[in-house]
Motif scaffolding. Structure first.
Motif, mmCIF file in Angstrom:
data_model
loop_
_atom_site.group_PDB
_atom_site.id
_atom_site.type_symbol
_atom_site.label_atom_id
_atom_site.label_comp_id
_atom_site.label_asym_id
_atom_site.label_seq_id
_atom_site.Cartn_x
_atom_site.Cartn_y
_atom_site.Cartn_z
ATOM 1 N N TYR A 524 4.791 18.079 -17.926
ATOM 2 C CA TYR A 524 5.856 18.951 -18.432
ATOM 3 C C TYR A 524 5.465 19.762 -19.670
ATOM 4 N N TYR A 525 4.585 19.237 -20.506
ATOM 5 C CA TYR A 525 4.394 19.829 -21.830
ATOM 6 C C TYR A 525 3.070 20.572 -21.995
ATOM 7 N N ASP A 526 2.051 20.205 -21.201
ATOM 8 C CA ASP A 526 0.749 20.823 -21.390
ATOM 9 C C ASP A 526 -0.086 20.629 -20.125
ATOM 10 N N GLU A 527 -0.989 21.583 -19.888
ATOM 11 C CA GLU A 527 -1.844 21.486 -18.705
ATOM 12 C C GLU A 527 -2.682 20.214 -18.689
ATOM 13 N N SER A 528 -2.993 19.684 -19.867
ATOM 14 C CA SER A 528 -3.824 18.482 -19.922
ATOM 15 C C SER A 528 -3.143 17.283 -19.256
ATOM 16 N N GLU A 529 -1.814 17.353 -19.076
ATOM 17 C CA GLU A 529 -1.098 16.260 -18.411
ATOM 18 C C GLU A 529 -1.302 16.274 -16.894
ATOM 19 N N ILE A 530 -1.773 17.384 -16.349
ATOM 20 C CA ILE A 530 -1.971 17.453 -14.893
ATOM 21 C C ILE A 530 -3.278 16.735 -14.567
ATOM 22 N N THR A 531 -3.234 15.448 -14.718
ATOM 23 C CA THR A 531 -4.419 14.633 -14.455
ATOM 24 C C THR A 531 -4.640 14.503 -12.951
ATOM 25 N N THR A 532 -5.857 14.177 -12.592
ATOM 26 C CA THR A 532 -6.188 13.916 -11.189
ATOM 27 C C THR A 532 -6.704 12.490 -11.069
ATOM 28 N N ALA A 533 -6.310 11.851 -10.003
ATOM 29 C CA ALA A 533 -6.785 10.493 -9.724
ATOM 30 C C ALA A 533 -7.869 10.558 -8.665
ATOM 31 N N ALA A 534 -8.958 9.836 -8.903
ATOM 32 C CA ALA A 534 -10.063 9.791 -7.947
ATOM 33 C C ALA A 534 -9.633 9.054 -6.688
ATOM 34 N N PRO A 535 -10.349 9.234 -5.579
ATOM 35 C CA PRO A 535 -9.990 8.550 -4.333
ATOM 36 C C PRO A 535 -10.021 7.034 -4.480
ATOM 37 N N GLU A 536 -9.065 6.380 -3.828
ATOM 38 C CA GLU A 536 -9.084 4.923 -3.705
ATOM 39 C C GLU A 536 -10.083 4.517 -2.623
ATOM 40 N N GLU A 537 -10.713 3.379 -2.828
ATOM 41 C CA GLU A 537 -11.614 2.848 -1.805
ATOM 42 C C GLU A 537 -11.469 1.332 -1.752
ATOM 43 N N VAL A 538 -11.550 0.792 -0.546
ATOM 44 C CA VAL A 538 -11.418 -0.648 -0.325
ATOM 45 C C VAL A 538 -12.513 -1.105 0.623
ATOM 46 N N ASP A 539 -13.176 -2.187 0.268
ATOM 47 C CA ASP A 539 -14.064 -2.900 1.187
ATOM 48 C C ASP A 539 -13.358 -4.203 1.557
ATOM 49 N N ALA A 540 -13.002 -4.328 2.815
ATOM 50 C CA ALA A 540 -12.146 -5.436 3.242
ATOM 51 C C ALA A 540 -12.855 -6.331 4.248
ATOM 52 N N TRP A 541 -12.951 -7.622 3.918
ATOM 53 C CA TRP A 541 -13.423 -8.649 4.843
ATOM 54 C C TRP A 541 -12.220 -9.433 5.359
ATOM 55 N N GLU A 542 -12.265 -9.771 6.634
ATOM 56 C CA GLU A 542 -11.152 -10.526 7.210
ATOM 57 C C GLU A 542 -11.658 -11.465 8.298
ATOM 58 N N MET A 543 -11.105 -12.669 8.320
ATOM 59 C CA MET A 543 -11.340 -13.634 9.395
ATOM 60 C C MET A 543 -9.985 -14.026 9.967
ATOM 61 N N GLY A 544 -9.907 -14.112 11.283
ATOM 62 C CA GLY A 544 -8.625 -14.420 11.886
ATOM 63 C C GLY A 544 -8.728 -15.311 13.099
ATOM 64 N N LEU A 545 -7.599 -15.920 13.437
ATOM 65 C CA LEU A 545 -7.486 -16.801 14.600
ATOM 66 C C LEU A 545 -6.164 -16.497 15.285
ATOM 67 N N LYS A 546 -6.204 -16.361 16.624
ATOM 68 C CA LYS A 546 -4.996 -16.124 17.400
ATOM 69 C C LYS A 546 -4.966 -17.124 18.542
ATOM 70 N N SER A 547 -3.815 -17.744 18.734
ATOM 71 C CA SER A 547 -3.759 -18.813 19.736
ATOM 72 C C SER A 547 -2.394 -18.876 20.406
ATOM 73 N N ASP A 548 -2.403 -19.195 21.686
ATOM 74 C CA ASP A 548 -1.216 -19.537 22.462
ATOM 75 C C ASP A 548 -1.407 -20.961 22.961
ATOM 76 N N LEU A 549 -0.544 -21.874 22.506
ATOM 77 C CA LEU A 549 -0.708 -23.293 22.773
ATOM 78 C C LEU A 549 0.498 -23.847 23.524
ATOM 79 N N LEU A 550 0.362 -25.098 23.952
ATOM 80 C CA LEU A 550 1.441 -25.808 24.633
ATOM 81 C C LEU A 550 2.017 -24.973 25.771
ATOM 82 N N ASP A 551 1.125 -24.537 26.663
ATOM 83 C CA ASP A 551 1.543 -23.714 27.805
ATOM 84 C C ASP A 551 2.311 -22.478 27.355
ATOM 85 N N ARG A 552 1.806 -21.854 26.294
ATOM 86 C CA ARG A 552 2.341 -20.615 25.731
ATOM 87 C C ARG A 552 3.775 -20.773 25.228
ATOM 88 N N ARG A 553 4.053 -21.949 24.680
ATOM 89 C CA ARG A 553 5.341 -22.140 24.013
ATOM 90 C C ARG A 553 5.179 -22.232 22.501
#
Length: 745
Positions: A524-553
């Protein structure tokens, strides 16, 4: 008495494992339904894909009585929704990755799609949930399968299509509730005798008086609303190889009496230091606002999807879309009967996108998806802030208005600008069966993003105490500022999924996430306030398990994850009322989630989710303070959800059913400083629905109640202590209840 969530979840797990389950021979066909999702841009079983995905079916959405996009997180582990503009816009947080910026020009790190159409900024995201097939929530970075990049995840909202079965059918529902709530929704679909052309038109209309009592107005309570939406979906099966779907929609959300700003943690001297106002004598759900403002969002959308089977082994898919959004908010931001902080927000946006995909269906071990994506978003935004108008004048007797001495008292700060974003991308994901049990997935993406700021103007105005009129633009502070940022990014995904048995699969994956640069929309008050944010970056590791048990109940899905998070973007509201867009250099997020679905009895089904987060800033210096070790914004360490559906009192004409759902959100902070005053303590929300459904399923009559315990909590908070002597907050919704009837024909 409420128990601790860890104890509750442990007890439920024990109950599930020790329950007397009917044998499969006694209850043949008593299984959990296979959930088909399109999270990987092709119809697949949720249990077969190496991703952490939660899905809510149309039946579950109805049982939960979800009204708009701010309520999606109710039954999804490690997902939260903040509401920086009350209920009008959602700010999603998935596994601690969130957007903490109330500027209208910022895109969320959690991508939202409606029928495969990307909804970038808030003016396009405030949507009513009606006539849906399902909602899918993907946790983790997305990009190698999607039009837009996302560092945190994606929310896919899929509406219903006509079935092309030659049958005319539909449904209608009406409801009444407290706060003079009235609602109706319905749909009608038909298709021709040749089963080649069909159309479905659906609508929703709801309105209610405000649930925050405003003691200073002659009529109307804060947060009263009226929501209307209409969607036409047409489907044409030109041949066995070619299908086209055209969707047209229009929605409007409007609050005529403002919305529920809460001034909390008020310091000595009251709101604004000199008013003495401290909300004394008011209940939590009462207010004393001096401004009758308004809040409205209008959306218009058109999209065309074409699926063409070029051959038995190749399919070409095209999704073309056009969106318009208009949003205005007139806010009494000080939550008091004084004019200390009143803000007007406004934005208009148009968005066009084209997604083109080629996918394979080979008989061999290798299949792929190759996509091209283009997107353009043109946004005009404006903000006007009135500061300490109640004290406008020459209070020190200097002969000069205080506004021109301290640039605050009796001043008005305005800005307006145009922002144009264009994005071009090519993406690929392929999977290869290394063996009957082991599959390798490779994903690649290249993105080029351009962001332009044009005609950024700001000025300082004031309130003339002699005439009690505003003088706008008295001192120009920023004139025709222009700038442009170009980002280029390569994204990757690697995954291995291994079938331990026909009912249990496991996977491990590594995915990179990216979110483009951003301009500060709060200067609002000065051009210096028009800051820019650098790109976000994420390195994501994931381990997962999916199961249907007890005759899919019994279905158990679980995941462990570890994120290395760089340059998280967020808005820092400083003590001198400058809002600066900044990056958090380095952060770490790790945690887990588990989801359990069970059918212990033919009349009973259960759903449960538990999420755990351990988040911290590894490197963050803000305003000269080292905040390393603090928790991330909107990242509660523990969250829990459960839903029980029970059919009982079976009769010739139908049955009575009961749905109970609950969710727990642990302690969370709304700023990077982890200030105690902007910390929301842990809370539970519980809801109920009890009703009667006819034997043929045509008629459903139910009583419902949400927030049964009338829990008091906030959904967003900003620290304004240094300049205004209070914290700005939005209340969560109070207890609501009602009766609705649904008829299918």
């Amino acid at each position: 008495m409420l128990t601790h969530p860890q104890a509750s979840s442990t007890a439920l797990l024990i109950a599930l494992s020790t329950a007397s389950l009917p044998s499969y021979s006694e209850n043949k066909g008593l299984v959990i339904e296979e959930v088909i999702v399109t999270a990987q841009k092709r119809a697949e079983s949720l249990q077969d894909i190496p991703l952490s995905v939660s899905a809510l079916s149309s039946h579950e959405l109805g049982a939960l009585k979800l009204h708009d996009t701010t309520e999606i997180a109710a039954q999804i582990p490690n997902v939260q929704v903040a509401t920086p503009y009350s209920d009008s816009q959602p700010a999603f947080s998935v596994r601690g990755i969130s957007m903490s910026d109330f500027s209208q020009n910022q895109s969320s790190p959690i991508a939202m799609y409606v029928d495969e159409v990307y909804k970038g900024v808030g003016a396009l995201q405030a949507l009513q949930l009606f006539d849906l097939e399902r909602i899918e929530v993907l946790r983790g970075p997305q990009g190698t399968l999607y039009g837009k990049n996302a560092t945190g995840g994606a929310v896919n909202i899929i509406s219903r299509l006509p079935e092309l079965n030659g049958v005319t059918q539909g449904d209608i529902s009406v409801g009444l509730g407290n706060f003079q709530r009235k609602e109706s929704r319905g749909a009608l679909e038909f298709s021709n005798a040749d089963h080649a052309l069909g159309a479905r038109i659906a609508f929703t209309l709801s309105e209610a008086d405000g649930w925050v009592g405003n003691q200073t107005m002659a009529r109307g309570n804060s947060s009263a609303f009226r929501d209307l939406a209409l969607r036409l979906s047409s489907r044409y099966q030109a041949s066995e190889d070619l299908e086209m779907v055209l969707r047209l929609s229009k929605s409007r959300s409007k609050q005529n009496e403002g919305h529920e700003v809460l001034a909390t943690n008020i310091g000595a001297g009251g709101v604004g230091f000199f008013t003495g106002y401290d909300r004394a004598g008011l209940d939590y759900f009462d207010s004393e606002l001096d401004r009758r403002g308004g809040n409205s969002i209008d959306n218009t959308n058109a999209s065309l999807s074409v699926n063409w089977d070029i051959s038995d082994q190749l399919t070409l898919t095209s999704v073309s879309s056009y969106d318009e959004g208009e949003w205005t908010t007139e806010e009494d931001a000080d939550g008091s009967p004084y004019n200390i902080l009143h803000i007007d927000f406004g934005s208009q946006v148009t968005s066009i996108a084209q997604d083109l995909r080629l996918s394979s269906n080979f008989d061999g071990d290798f299949n792929f998806l190759l996509g091209l994506y283009g997107h353009r978003e043109d946004l005009d935004a404006s903000v006007g802030q009135r500061l300490f108008y109640s004290f406008a004048g020459d209070n020190d007797g200097s002969g000069t208005l205080d506004c021109f001495e301290d640039f605050v008292t009796g001043c008005r700060a305005d800005n307006n600008f145009n922002q144009v974003k264009t994005s071009l991308a090519v993406y690929f994901q392929g999977h290869y069966n290394l063996s009957p049990e082991l599959t390798f997935t490779l994903g690649l993406r290249f993105t080029k993003d351009d962001t332009e700021i044009n005609n950024y103007n700001a000025s300082l105005g004031y309130l003339d105490p002699a005439t009690h009129s505003e003088v706008l633009g008295a001192i120009p502070t920023i004139s025709d500022y222009q700038n442009e940022i170009t980002d280029r990014n390569w994204g990757t995904r690697f995954a291995l999924d291994y079938a331990l048995s026909s009912d249990i699969t496991s996977y491990i994956s590594f995915t990179t996430g990216y979110r483009g640069s951003a301009f500060n929309g709060q200067a609002y008050y000065d051009e210096s306030e028009i800051t820019t944010a650098a790109p976000e970056e994420v390195d994501a590791w994931e381990m997962g398990l999916k199961s249907d048990l007890l005759d899919r109940r019994l279905r158990i899905n679980a995941a462990l994850f570890h994120y290395a998070y760089e340059n998280q973007q967020f808005l820092d509201v400083t003590p001198n009322f400058l809002s600066v867009l900044v990056n958090a250099d380095k952060s770490t997020v790790q945690g887990a989630e588990i989801e359990i679905t069970a059918i212990p009895h033919p009349t009973l089904d259960l759903r449960m989710g538990l999420g755990y987060l351990d988040s911290q800033y590894d490197k963050l210096e803000l305003r000269g303070n080292d905040l390393s070790g603090n928790e991330l914004i909107n990242a509660p360490s523990l969250n829990f959800n459960a839903m029980i559906n029970w059919r009982f009192l079976e009769m010739d004409r139908g049955h009575v059913y009961l749905t109970l759902d609950t969710n727990y959100t642990g302690d969370q902070y709304f700023d990077a400083f982890n200030n105690h005053n902007t910390r929301q303590e842990a809370y539970w929300l519980s809801n109920i629905r009890v009703g009667f459904q006819s034997q043929n399923g045509q008629l459903d009559i139910a009583f419902w109640a949400k927030n049964l315990a009338d829990k008091k909590y906030v959904t967003f908070m900003t620290d304004l202590q240094d300049l205004f002597n209070f914290d700005y907050a939005h209340r969560g919704r109070t207890r609501t209840f009602g009766l609705d009837a649904h008829y299918r024909f």
